[in-house]
Design an enzyme around this catalytic site. Structure first.
Site, PDB file in Angstrom:
ATOM      1  N   ILE A  90       0.837  -1.466  -0.088  1.00 26.66           N
ATOM      2  CA  ILE A  90       0.057   0.006  -0.139  1.00 26.66           C
ATOM      3  C   ILE A  90       0.921   1.176  -0.035  1.00 26.66           C
ATOM      4  O   ILE A  90       0.335   2.211   0.056  1.00 26.66           O
ATOM      5  CB  ILE A  90      -0.814   0.011   1.405  1.00 26.66           C
ATOM      6  CG1 ILE A  90      -0.115   0.200   2.696  1.00 26.66           C
ATOM      7  CG2 ILE A  90      -1.880  -1.091   0.947  1.00 26.66           C
ATOM      8  CD1 ILE A  90      -1.029  -0.188   3.878  1.00 26.66           C
ATOM      9  N   HIS A  91       2.175   0.970  -0.110  1.00 23.54           N
ATOM     10  CA  HIS A  91       3.168   2.307  -0.153  1.00 23.54           C
ATOM     11  C   HIS A  91       3.850   2.158  -1.319  1.00 23.54           C
ATOM     12  O   HIS A  91       4.833   1.316  -1.330  1.00 23.54           O
ATOM     13  CB  HIS A  91       4.123   1.947   1.267  1.00 23.54           C
ATOM     14  CG  HIS A  91       3.400   1.996   2.423  1.00 23.54           C
ATOM     15  ND1 HIS A  91       3.887   1.746   3.817  1.00 23.54           N
ATOM     16  CD2 HIS A  91       2.129   2.569   2.891  1.00 23.54           C
ATOM     17  CE1 HIS A  91       3.296   1.713   4.851  1.00 23.54           C
ATOM     18  NE2 HIS A  91       2.006   2.351   4.223  1.00 23.54           N
ATOM     19  N   LEU A  92       3.677   3.405  -2.055  1.00 23.27           N
ATOM     20  CA  LEU A  92       4.472   3.250  -3.271  1.00 23.27           C
ATOM     21  C   LEU A  92       5.230   4.728  -3.351  1.00 23.27           C
ATOM     22  O   LEU A  92       4.618   5.701  -2.957  1.00 23.27           O
ATOM     23  CB  LEU A  92       3.945   2.985  -4.547  1.00 23.27           C
ATOM     24  CG  LEU A  92       2.862   1.971  -4.732  1.00 23.27           C
ATOM     25  CD1 LEU A  92       1.632   2.110  -4.986  1.00 23.27           C
ATOM     26  CD2 LEU A  92       3.594   1.210  -5.635  1.00 23.27           C
TER      27      LEU A  92
END
Ligand SMILES: Cc1cc2nc3c(=O)[nH]c(=O)nc-3n(C[C@H](O)[C@H](O)[C@H](O)COP(=O)(O)OP(=O)(O)OC[C@H]3O[C@@H](n4cnc5c(N)ncnc54)[C@H](O)[C@@H]3O)c2cc1C
Length: 479
Positions: free
Chosen positions: A414-416
């Site tokens: 969920i972290h880009l």
């Protein structure tokens, strides 16, 4: 609205944390700012937090976006006014000092000491009411803490951007309201005279006669927005895609990074889960920022998804879901991702690769997470590995491979970030130390894309602090 033409001084594309903070800081400085958002402007109570309705309304493509590689890694992004802030868990960290030091040295980012960011962090923390939960801590979080304590590992409750109300005590659950962008910076932006256009996707940018002309589309209608300056804040995947569609490609979309995440569902003897989804905010920080471990939302819908690797246990899940919770371990993934446009498609192609060393780090992360869970009293663990027998005791951990195999490991993220890194090193960086695109006039990026590498902690605090710093720098230097 066909062929409508709009003029503004500054156009901000994307209303997630990067865009909302940029737009509100510039409007507060008296600029004529238009904030453009592809997703809908939804009321905060349009659906229950963390529900399947929320996924349908506020997630891009219903949450189904793959980063292709070996293994493939599904990723999740928000698509609505407020972007990811509308759907996330609100776990807040300032950027770790060693991460900032790496960015200053390797990417030559100027003026990025902790003291440079401190006023920006303080400002955002105040607006978003960043604080610890003053009420009862969810039982799933207590388990993670207990496991870490027994192993002698550092852990802590992470503050969140939530406002709490009701009779508050450590014995009772506090009423909690997520402080999203649509609750905070977007209203402040509108109050300062800013204009918001939602439901319009920026398709392309062109530099014409000393101004930026942006073509936007709403269904079959087109809108042209003519601006002196543009901030692209469409998130780590859509920002490089938009810039590349517009012919701006130097160091853009070549270095996407993420936090590849492996999960474990833990079964305990006692009840730790309830019908009301709670966000357990504890994290094990013993191995941070290289490895971070924490608790996930464990509603029955999320549990059913997490247990898809164990289809034979779907019945048992119905009987035991109150004794189950999901936990995660994430690593600082490398910046090996590529974002490219595909003809005739609005969805960019995302590729991301992990090397054997990364797969070893993931195995270490998973093993540590399982150790903490057994130390907390879990009786059975179900890691997100296909065809893998459940783990029933510490001895079973020997069955975990030294490096996870791409063939059966189900990762997600969920972290880009990092698809347009900032800094003065022209070989590595897409934008300068304050977000201005190298080689372009009056064009800026101010979102997760400009983080140089994976920060190793939940990223929104970093994105907000840097976005505000860069917006203030722009306002200070605008002639
Ligand atoms: C489920 C989930 C949980 C998370 N939990 C946490 C957490 O607890 N703590 C934390 O720190 N981080 C968390 N994150 C990550 C955090 O939400 C993101 O890092 C952050 O939202 C990124 O901000 P951004 O401004 O870069 O982009 P986004 O928030 O992605 O915003 C970009 C916006 O731009 C819009 N857009 C895209 N393309 C266009 C276009 N062409 N034209 C117009 N508009 C466009 C999008 O619709 C979107 O609204 C979580 C993320 C998710 C998905």
């Amino acid at each position: 609205m066909a062929g409508e033409n709009i003029r503004c001084q500054v156009l901000v594309i994307g209303s997630g944390p990067g865009g909302s903070i940029t737009a509100s800081a510039l409007a507060a400085r008296g600029m004529d700012v238009l904030l453009l958002e592809e997703g809908q402007n939804l009321r905060n109570d349009s659906c229950a937090p963390f529900s399947s309705e929320e996924i349908a309304q506020k997630y891009r493509s219903g949450g189904l976006n793959p980063a292709l590689g070996n293994p493939n890694i599904p990723f999740v992004e928000g698509c609505c006014v407020g972007g990811g802030s509308e759907i996330n868990s609100g776990l807040y960290h300032r950027t770790p000092a060693e991460v900032l030091a790496n960015w200053r040295e390797r990417y030559q980012v100027r003026d990025l000491q902790e003291k440079d960011l401190e006023p920006q962090f303080e400002f955002c923390e105040k607006v978003l009411h960043v604080q610890l939960n003053p009420g009862r801590v969810p039982a799933a979080a207590d388990k993670l803490k207990a496991g870490a304590d027994r192993l002698g590992w550092k852990s802590r409750e992470v503050p969140r951007w939530y406002e709490y109300s009701g009779p508050i005590s450590r014995e009772r659950k506090a009423q909690a309201k997520r402080q999203t962008m649509s609750q905070t910076f977007v209203p402040a932006f509108l109050e300062a005279g800013g204009r918001l256009l939602s439901g319009i996707r920026a398709q392309k940018l062109a530099w014409e006669n000393g101004r930026w002309n942006t073509i936007g589309v709403r269904g079959s209608e087109s809108v042209q927005i003519n601006a002196e300056a543009v901030f692209v804040c469409a998130g780590a995947v859509q920002t490089p895609a938009l810039l590349r569609r517009s012919g701006i490609r130097k160091n853009i979309g070549n270095s996407l990074a993420m936090h590849p995440t492996v999960k474990v569902t833990a079964l305990f003897d006692d009840e730790i889960n309830t019908l009301e989804p709670e966000v357990p905010a504890h994290q094990v920080t013993e191995f941070s920022p290289r490895i971070c471990m924490g608790c996930s939302i464990s509603s029955s819908a999320y549990l059913a998804l997490a247990m898809t690797d164990y289809p034979e246990l779907q019945q048992a899940l119905r009987a035991h879901w109150k004794q189950m919770a999901i936990y995660y371990a994430m690593i600082q993934g490398p910046a090996t991702g590529m974002v490219r446009n595909v003809p005739f498609s609005t969805a960019p192609l995302v590729r991301y690769s992990l090397n054997p060393e990364n797969m070893r780090s993931l195995s270490e992360a998973l093993r540590n997470l399982c150790r903490a869970m057994f130390a907390a009293g879990a009786t059975t663990l179900y890691p997100s590995l296909s065809g893998f027998a459940p783990l029933r005791n510490e001895g079973d951990l020997d069955r975990l491979p030294v490096a996870l195999s791409a063939a059966n490991t189900n990762l997600m993220t969920i972290h880009l970030f990092s698809s347009c890194p900032m800094g003065e090193d022209l070989n590595l960086c897409a934008v300068d130390s304050f977000g201005k695109v190298h080689g372009a006039e009056k064009l800026y990026v101010n979102d997760a894309s400009i983080l140089c590498t994976a920060p190793g902690v939940n990223p929104q605090g970093t994105i907000m602090g840097i976005a505000r710093r860069n917006a203030m720098h722009f306002a200070d230097h605008a002639s």
